[in-house]
Design a protein around this motif. Structure first.
Motif, PDB file in Angstrom:
ATOM      1  N   ASP A   1       0.848  -1.195   0.000  1.00 33.00           N
ATOM      2  CA  ASP A   1       0.000   0.000   0.000  1.00 33.00           C
ATOM      3  C   ASP A   1       0.883   1.245   0.000  1.00 33.00           C
ATOM      4  N   TYR A   2       1.428   1.569  -1.136  1.00 30.79           N
ATOM      5  CA  TYR A   2       2.240   2.781  -1.240  1.00 30.79           C
ATOM      6  C   TYR A   2       1.342   4.009  -1.156  1.00 30.79           C
ATOM      7  N   ASP A   3       1.880   5.086  -0.569  1.00 33.31           N
ATOM      8  CA  ASP A   3       1.086   6.308  -0.477  1.00 33.31           C
ATOM      9  C   ASP A   3       1.696   7.486  -1.228  1.00 33.31           C
ATOM     10  N   ALA A   4       2.796   7.256  -1.961  1.00 31.78           N
ATOM     11  CA  ALA A   4       3.382   8.302  -2.800  1.00 31.78           C
ATOM     12  C   ALA A   4       4.400   7.681  -3.740  1.00 31.78           C
ATOM     13  N   ILE A   5       4.678   8.380  -4.826  1.00 33.46           N
ATOM     14  CA  ILE A   5       5.724   8.030  -5.779  1.00 33.46           C
ATOM     15  C   ILE A   5       6.789   9.127  -5.709  1.00 33.46           C
ATOM     16  N   VAL A   6       8.055   8.749  -5.767  1.00 30.62           N
ATOM     17  CA  VAL A   6       9.111   9.755  -5.912  1.00 30.62           C
ATOM     18  C   VAL A   6       9.822   9.534  -7.246  1.00 30.62           C
ATOM     19  N   LEU A   7       9.868  10.554  -8.052  1.00 36.62           N
ATOM     20  CA  LEU A   7      10.632  10.556  -9.295  1.00 36.62           C
ATOM     21  C   LEU A   7      12.051  10.976  -8.947  1.00 36.62           C
ATOM     22  N   ALA A   8      13.002  10.056  -9.046  1.00 33.45           N
ATOM     23  CA  ALA A   8      14.391  10.316  -8.659  1.00 33.45           C
ATOM     24  C   ALA A   8      15.247  10.476  -9.906  1.00 33.45           C
ATOM     25  N   SER A   9      16.021  11.570  -9.959  1.00 34.27           N
ATOM     26  CA  SER A   9      16.798  11.857 -11.156  1.00 34.27           C
ATOM     27  C   SER A   9      18.173  12.410 -10.785  1.00 34.27           C
ATOM     28  N   PHE A  10      18.927  12.745 -11.815  1.00 34.32           N
ATOM     29  CA  PHE A  10      20.322  13.172 -11.662  1.00 34.32           C
ATOM     30  C   PHE A  10      20.425  14.622 -11.212  1.00 34.32           C
ATOM     31  N   GLY A  11      19.582  15.484 -11.765  1.00 35.16           N
ATOM     32  CA  GLY A  11      19.639  16.905 -11.455  1.00 35.16           C
ATOM     33  C   GLY A  11      20.621  17.634 -12.345  1.00 35.16           C
ATOM     34  N   GLY A  12      20.481  18.955 -12.402  1.00 33.85           N
ATOM     35  CA  GLY A  12      21.369  19.767 -13.223  1.00 33.85           C
ATOM     36  C   GLY A  12      21.284  21.229 -12.846  1.00 33.85           C
ATOM     37  N   PRO A  13      22.310  22.018 -13.207  1.00 32.40           N
ATOM     38  CA  PRO A  13      22.329  23.447 -12.863  1.00 32.40           C
ATOM     39  C   PRO A  13      21.254  24.213 -13.615  1.00 32.40           C
ATOM     40  N   GLU A  14      20.820  25.316 -13.022  1.00 34.43           N
ATOM     41  CA  GLU A  14      19.782  26.139 -13.640  1.00 34.43           C
ATOM     42  C   GLU A  14      20.234  27.590 -13.790  1.00 34.43           C
ATOM     43  N   GLY A  15      21.548  27.800 -13.869  1.00 32.84           N
ATOM     44  CA  GLY A  15      22.119  29.119 -14.101  1.00 32.84           C
ATOM     45  C   GLY A  15      23.632  29.038 -14.032  1.00 32.84           C
ATOM     46  N   GLN A  16      24.307  30.055 -14.574  1.00 36.45           N
ATOM     47  CA  GLN A  16      25.773  30.019 -14.628  1.00 36.45           C
ATOM     48  C   GLN A  16      26.393  29.854 -13.240  1.00 36.45           C
ATOM     49  N   GLU A  17      25.774  30.494 -12.229  1.00 36.10           N
ATOM     50  CA  GLU A  17      26.343  30.420 -10.885  1.00 36.10           C
ATOM     51  C   GLU A  17      26.167  29.031 -10.256  1.00 36.10           C
ATOM     52  N   ASP A  18      25.319  28.215 -10.839  1.00 34.61           N
ATOM     53  CA  ASP A  18      25.088  26.860 -10.309  1.00 34.61           C
ATOM     54  C   ASP A  18      26.073  25.832 -10.846  1.00 34.61           C
ATOM     55  N   VAL A  19      26.782  26.153 -11.929  1.00 36.05           N
ATOM     56  CA  VAL A  19      27.521  25.113 -12.655  1.00 36.05           C
ATOM     57  C   VAL A  19      28.605  24.477 -11.793  1.00 36.05           C
ATOM     58  N   ILE A  20      29.489  25.275 -11.209  1.00 39.27           N
ATOM     59  CA  ILE A  20      30.581  24.702 -10.417  1.00 39.27           C
ATOM     60  C   ILE A  20      30.068  24.013  -9.161  1.00 39.27           C
ATOM     61  N   PRO A  21      29.141  24.604  -8.384  1.00 43.50           N
ATOM     62  CA  PRO A  21      28.593  23.854  -7.244  1.00 43.50           C
ATOM     63  C   PRO A  21      27.952  22.529  -7.646  1.00 43.50           C
ATOM     64  N   PHE A  22      27.260  22.521  -8.792  1.00 39.52           N
ATOM     65  CA  PHE A  22      26.667  21.277  -9.286  1.00 39.52           C
ATOM     66  C   PHE A  22      27.753  20.252  -9.594  1.00 39.52           C
ATOM     67  N   LEU A  23      28.798  20.659 -10.308  1.00 43.44           N
ATOM     68  CA  LEU A  23      29.875  19.734 -10.654  1.00 43.44           C
ATOM     69  C   LEU A  23      30.622  19.252  -9.413  1.00 43.44           C
ATOM     70  N   ARG A  24      30.707  20.082  -8.382  1.00 38.18           N
ATOM     71  CA  ARG A  24      31.285  19.621  -7.110  1.00 38.18           C
ATOM     72  C   ARG A  24      30.450  18.490  -6.525  1.00 38.18           C
ATOM     73  N   ASN A  25      29.141  18.631  -6.612  1.00 35.05           N
ATOM     74  CA  ASN A  25      28.267  17.566  -6.105  1.00 35.05           C
ATOM     75  C   ASN A  25      28.450  16.276  -6.902  1.00 35.05           C
ATOM     76  N   VAL A  26      28.537  16.404  -8.224  1.00 39.12           N
ATOM     77  CA  VAL A  26      28.680  15.225  -9.080  1.00 39.12           C
ATOM     78  C   VAL A  26      29.980  14.487  -8.780  1.00 39.12           C
ATOM     79  N   THR A  27      31.054  15.240  -8.497  1.00 51.18           N
ATOM     80  CA  THR A  27      32.389  14.647  -8.338  1.00 51.18           C
ATOM     81  C   THR A  27      32.834  14.581  -6.883  1.00 51.18           C
ATOM     82  N   ARG A  28      31.904  14.772  -5.942  1.00 45.25           N
ATOM     83  CA  ARG A  28      32.295  14.820  -4.529  1.00 45.25           C
ATOM     84  C   ARG A  28      33.015  13.529  -4.120  1.00 45.25           C
ATOM     85  N   GLY A  29      34.055  13.716  -3.302  1.00 43.76           N
ATOM     86  CA  GLY A  29      34.846  12.588  -2.842  1.00 43.76           C
ATOM     87  C   GLY A  29      35.991  12.218  -3.757  1.00 43.76           C
TER      88      GLY A  29
END
Length: 386
Positions: free
Chosen positions: A5-33
């Protein structure tokens, strides 16, 4: 897995930047560790920069979420669709916390990745498992995941439709050039991954009588080859076309072997062998995100132009009605209410497992908590909610 008896669905995806200032923080997340400095990340950010720092993927997921909601409403199914990303807002952990605060206790995840390997399946299961641990929801919120759907008709049929149209387009272009009898080659393109990850993809055979089979070169390659053949078998116009599986979007250290051939190298070899036309099928991708619009629509098409190859790129499933309906079918395979018993699969490899087998797509970076697995390290899989 038995229906729930599920009560919700979650659509799980990769994600991506939504502006120039997001690009490096996003790539840090992708390559963390991995200890990659910002200077190196800036060197590889050019494809995002060329599109204003905006990846198409988040908007595509908003549209897919809305399409799934509309299909659920059409069928009279009362399940909300939530959305969470691995590498950019909305993050999976925040989505699960919000879901719990809203009263949800049993969630079924649908990921935007159809195949089996570490980054396509296990990493999603780890991110969901780690999110439960980090938010303190382990044992309080239950999260399962639908099966990998590489050979589900909802995923395959949009490519069948697209390949038919692509072959007609390229043959028309060749005829306009006076090359009426020129052969057309079909290239099925997917994301390259390290050879080690490819070989570790899918379950391995063991000594138990019920152990699943091992796959030559791993399940990731086997699934792509089987799905490509299933598409070709459904396109009569492809009967006389040559075809191949090619790879794209390689990253990482140059000394580490990755799956080959690269699509641009394959295009050069095709032209050198007298090829005149090619249809590119982005078989490894659910939507037209950055690795499709840059690696295929920009780089690969530029290579085709330089080589004089007539080219058509087949659309990804995106929000195609058949794909959206197929995702809801995958959800309803697992629900107590509104359940559908049919589990279609168009290759001999499927239908894939609801719950991943022990050591499936092993993480060579060390084990982490996972959901939807028989080998969860902290018991996140199969939790009983409060």
């Amino acid at each position: 897995m038995a229906p729930k008896d599920y009560d919700a669905i979650v659509l799980a995806s990769f994600g991506g930047p939504e502006g120039q200032e997001d690009v490096i923080p996003f790539l840090r997340n992708v390559t963390r560790g991995r200890g990659i400095p910002d200077e190196r990340l800036e060197e590889v950010s050019h494809h995002y920069r060329a599109f204003g720092g905006i990846s198409p993927i988040n908007q595509q997921n908003r549209e897919l979420k809305a399409a799934m909601e509309a299909e659920l409403k059409r069928r009279g199914v009362d399940l909300p669709v939530l959305w969470g990303n691995r590498n950019w807002a909305p993050f999976i952990a925040d989505t699960l916390k919000d879901a719990y605060d809203a009263g949800h206790r049993r969630i079924l995840a649908v990921t935007t990745s159809a195949y089996s390997c570490y980054s396509s399946c296990r990493q999603y299961r780890e991110d969901l498992g780690m999110a439960l641990v980090e938010t303190g929801l382990d044992g309080r919120l239950e999260v399962d995941k639908v099966r990998q759907y590489f050979d589900h008709p909802g995923f395959v049929e949009p490519f069948v439709e697209g390949l038919s149209a692509g072959l007609a387009s390229v043959r028309s272009a060749l005829a306009a050039r006076g090359e009426h009898d020129a052969a057309v080659h079909v290239m099925f393109a997917t994301h390259s991954i390290p050879m080690g990850d490819a070989e570790a993809a899918g379950p391995r055979s063991g000594d138990a009588a019920d152990s699943p089979p091992a796959y030559e070169d791993g399940a990731y390659v086997a699934q792509h080859l089987a799905t490509a053949q299933a598409i070709l078998d459904r396109v009569p116009a492809a009967a006389d076309a040559g075809w191949s599986l090619v790879y794209q979007s390689r990253s990482g250290a140059p000394h580490v072997p990755w799956l080959e051939p690269d699509i641009n190298d394959a295009l050069k070899d095709l032209a050198a062998g007298g090829g005149k036309g090619v249809v590119i099928v982005p078989l490894g991708f659910v939507s037209d995100h950055m690795e499709v619009v840059w690696d295929l629509d920009t780089e690969a098409k530029e290579t085709c132009a330089e080589l004089g190859l007539a080219v058509a790129r087949v659309p990804t499933p995106g929000t195609h009605a058949t794909f959206v309906s197929g995702l809801i079918d995958l959800v309803l395979e697992r629900t107590t209410e509104n359940i559908i018993s049919e589990r279609p699969a168009l290759t001999e490899l499927g239908p894939w497992y609801d719950v991943c087998r022990p050591n499936c797509c092993a993480n060579r970076r060390g084990e982490k908590p996972t959901v939807a697995a028989l080998d969860s390290t902290v018991g996140v899989s199969g939790l009983k909610p409060e």
